[in-house]
Design an enzyme around this catalytic site. Sequence first.
Site, PDB file in Angstrom:
ATOM      1  N   GLU A 264      17.073  38.377   1.638  1.00 56.87           N
ATOM      2  CA  GLU A 264      16.463  39.704   2.818  1.00 56.87           C
ATOM      3  C   GLU A 264      16.928  39.171   4.756  1.00 56.87           C
ATOM      4  O   GLU A 264      17.443  40.040   5.036  1.00 56.87           O
ATOM      5  CB  GLU A 264      15.280  40.497   2.825  1.00 56.87           C
TER       6      GLU A 264
ATOM      7  N   THR B 140      20.601  48.432  -2.648  1.00 48.96           N
ATOM      8  CA  THR B 140      19.817  47.321  -2.430  1.00 48.96           C
ATOM      9  C   THR B 140      20.153  46.084  -3.027  1.00 48.96           C
ATOM     10  O   THR B 140      19.319  45.120  -2.479  1.00 48.96           O
ATOM     11  CB  THR B 140      18.782  47.440  -2.770  1.00 48.96           C
TER      12      THR B 140
ATOM     13  N   GLU C  92       5.897  34.499  -0.307  1.00 55.62           N
ATOM     14  CA  GLU C  92       6.317  36.301  -0.228  1.00 55.62           C
ATOM     15  C   GLU C  92       5.260  36.859   0.590  1.00 55.62           C
ATOM     16  O   GLU C  92       5.817  37.981   0.624  1.00 55.62           O
ATOM     17  CB  GLU C  92       6.067  36.355  -2.513  1.00 55.62           C
TER      18      GLU C  92
ATOM     19  N   GLU D 143      15.061  48.725 -11.826  1.00 54.75           N
ATOM     20  CA  GLU D 143      16.047  47.658 -11.709  1.00 54.75           C
ATOM     21  C   GLU D 143      17.251  47.930 -12.280  1.00 54.75           C
ATOM     22  O   GLU D 143      18.299  47.234 -11.913  1.00 54.75           O
ATOM     23  CB  GLU D 143      15.381  46.387 -11.575  1.00 54.75           C
TER      24      GLU D 143
ATOM     25  N   ASP E 103      10.343  49.372   0.009  1.00 55.18           N
ATOM     26  CA  ASP E 103      10.862  49.327   0.691  1.00 55.18           C
ATOM     27  C   ASP E 103      12.741  50.263   1.111  1.00 55.18           C
ATOM     28  O   ASP E 103      13.321  50.186   1.843  1.00 55.18           O
ATOM     29  CB  ASP E 103      11.746  47.770   0.759  1.00 55.18           C
TER      30      ASP E 103
HETATM   31  C1  DMJ Z   1      17.015  42.991  -5.236  1.00 51.12           C
HETATM   32  O1  DMJ Z   1      16.716  43.069  -6.273  1.00 51.12           O
HETATM   33  C2  DMJ Z   1      17.017  44.100  -4.276  1.00 51.12           C
HETATM   34  O2  DMJ Z   1      17.176  43.641  -3.105  1.00 51.12           O
HETATM   35  C3  DMJ Z   1      15.919  45.173  -4.068  1.00 51.12           C
HETATM   36  O3  DMJ Z   1      15.498  46.156  -3.486  1.00 51.12           O
HETATM   37  C4  DMJ Z   1      14.620  44.314  -3.817  1.00 51.12           C
HETATM   38  N1  DMJ Z   1      14.494  43.028  -3.473  1.00 51.12           N
HETATM   39  C5  DMJ Z   1      15.296  42.080  -4.840  1.00 51.12           C
HETATM   40  C6  DMJ Z   1      15.449  40.345  -3.949  1.00 51.12           C
HETATM   41  O4  DMJ Z   1      14.658  40.317  -3.545  1.00 51.12           O
END
Ligand code: DMJ
Length: 575
Positions: free
Chosen positions: A391, A474, A370, A137, A277
Amino acid sequence: MFLPRNYGTWLLLFLLISPTLFSPSMSHLDSRWAAKKRHMREKVREMFYHAYENYMTHAFPHDELKPLTKSFTDSLSELGNLKLEHLPQDYNGSALTLIESLSSLVIMGNNTEFERAVIWLSENLTFNIDARINLFECNIRVLGGLISAHILATDSTNRLVHGSYKNQLLNLAEDLGRRFLPAFDTPTGLPYAWINLKYGVMENETTETSTSGCGSLILEMGALSRLTGDPRYESAALRALRKLWSMRSSLNLLGTTLDVITGEWIEYSSGIGAGVDSFYEYLCKAYILFGKEDYWRMFHSAYLAVQKYFRHGSWYHEADMRTGKATYWQLTSLQAFWPGLQVLVGDIGAANSSHREFVYVWEKFGVLPERYLLDHQMLHPTEKYYPLRPELAESTFYLYQATKDPWYIQVGESIVNSLNSYTKVEGGFASVRDVTTMQLEDHQHSFFLAETCKYLYLLFDDSFLVDRNYIFTTEGHPLPILSSWHERLPETYIPTNWTYAKSEQPTRPASAMSLQVCPATALRSGYAVQQIESACHVPDSRGDHRCFSDEECGVDSTNCRRRSCSMAGYCGLWI
Ligand code: DMJ
């Protein structure tokens, strides 16, 4: 006045003028769409500032806003349910939401606020704190946010008052990157999921991590190495990624959780959602950013395995990595990034049909729950929440970039309307605790500003991307594709929204997937002579879909059928 007397002449006249009679003129249609996009862009801008200003008023410099109580949470140290015991009493947070907002401010053209934020962070941010943070994170949100903002602060558009920026964000990023390194000091090279920023890995730290936790660090750490000239960050991330890939099954599948000391899998079932993911996303994006053949080889095998073992029609379920047998039939909100990734590799047809399923579920509930149980067509009893995730907006943006199909603008509009009607409160935007009752929860996640608002804004106004070529991390932070970082590119940027490369010579349409190239990197000489196409999408010759003959019509991305020219002069799927 001349009025024809016989029906033949009337019919002829009718056929001649009917395209104009029954369809608005090109410029009228275009200007209607342009006005709609401008209107939606302004709505998104308002959303962003409502969230941002409330954060700045009630939560800054703490990490995230609690919009219902107009208070704050220091979530960077809480991500993954960390108790606050490791934080010093006087800890003021790491201004996480401000860091996450930097690139969005630039995309929305607010250089003044960007500069103010950069100066504040330069003078106040410190990582020398006794806080246990989640490596994944902190990497995607803080390191990625700082690196991307550093690049934006120093690019040729000179966003900052001359002389006021002296690489402070890069210095902060380097300091943070250095604090990450002890996490990789394991027998396998796979990093611990948690690390104390001041003291490194804590005693009795958990050795369990996720696939995305150790396989999605390469963009940020690779960029940090390229910017600082210190190879340690990229090497550590790459070693971890290679080790992870070596743990794949004979079916080219990976699990979801593993042990960083033994290198053994803990959870063998996996899919394309939580815990995995961004591993897929980073293999593909690392190839686009750095051009290393290895990344493409890994991604290509991994992608084919996903399509083979996880996909059922337009849905994706989970499967056991050892057998490929389906385990859980669930749609998760995080999976909605997948169509966006498919656009990047040119698999537009598959992206389109999977995106439609997520839109269907969004429309059913008003937002994306979710977890949704596909086998029972009902919600997962404990995961009915929607934490303002980006997303679906992200995939919608990518699909619109690839197809310019106005339908995606409508999807974006419906996302914006839902967010405004269900989640907007006086103190910001609140997560939804239960999508069946729309009961809210007191949390505005930083990714709402870093991603959700950004992708919606870019859907309606992509002027930031024109003549530039960025890849988004991401967490939605843009990194430029630079020839100096890239193993394959000539010394130029590649325009962003190319899904195919045009050439003077006769072209042969081909799928980007079948050629094993990303459309964005298709400039390489060998491919430039061919028309590198997405899976099947071929745009109509004219942006407004007007035509005189079938030859001017393309191939529909929904079902890969050839479009034809109607009597009224429009390309479409006429029977
Ligand atoms: C974000 O922190 C990033 O996209 C991560 O890869 C997974 N998803 C959250 C938001 O949903």
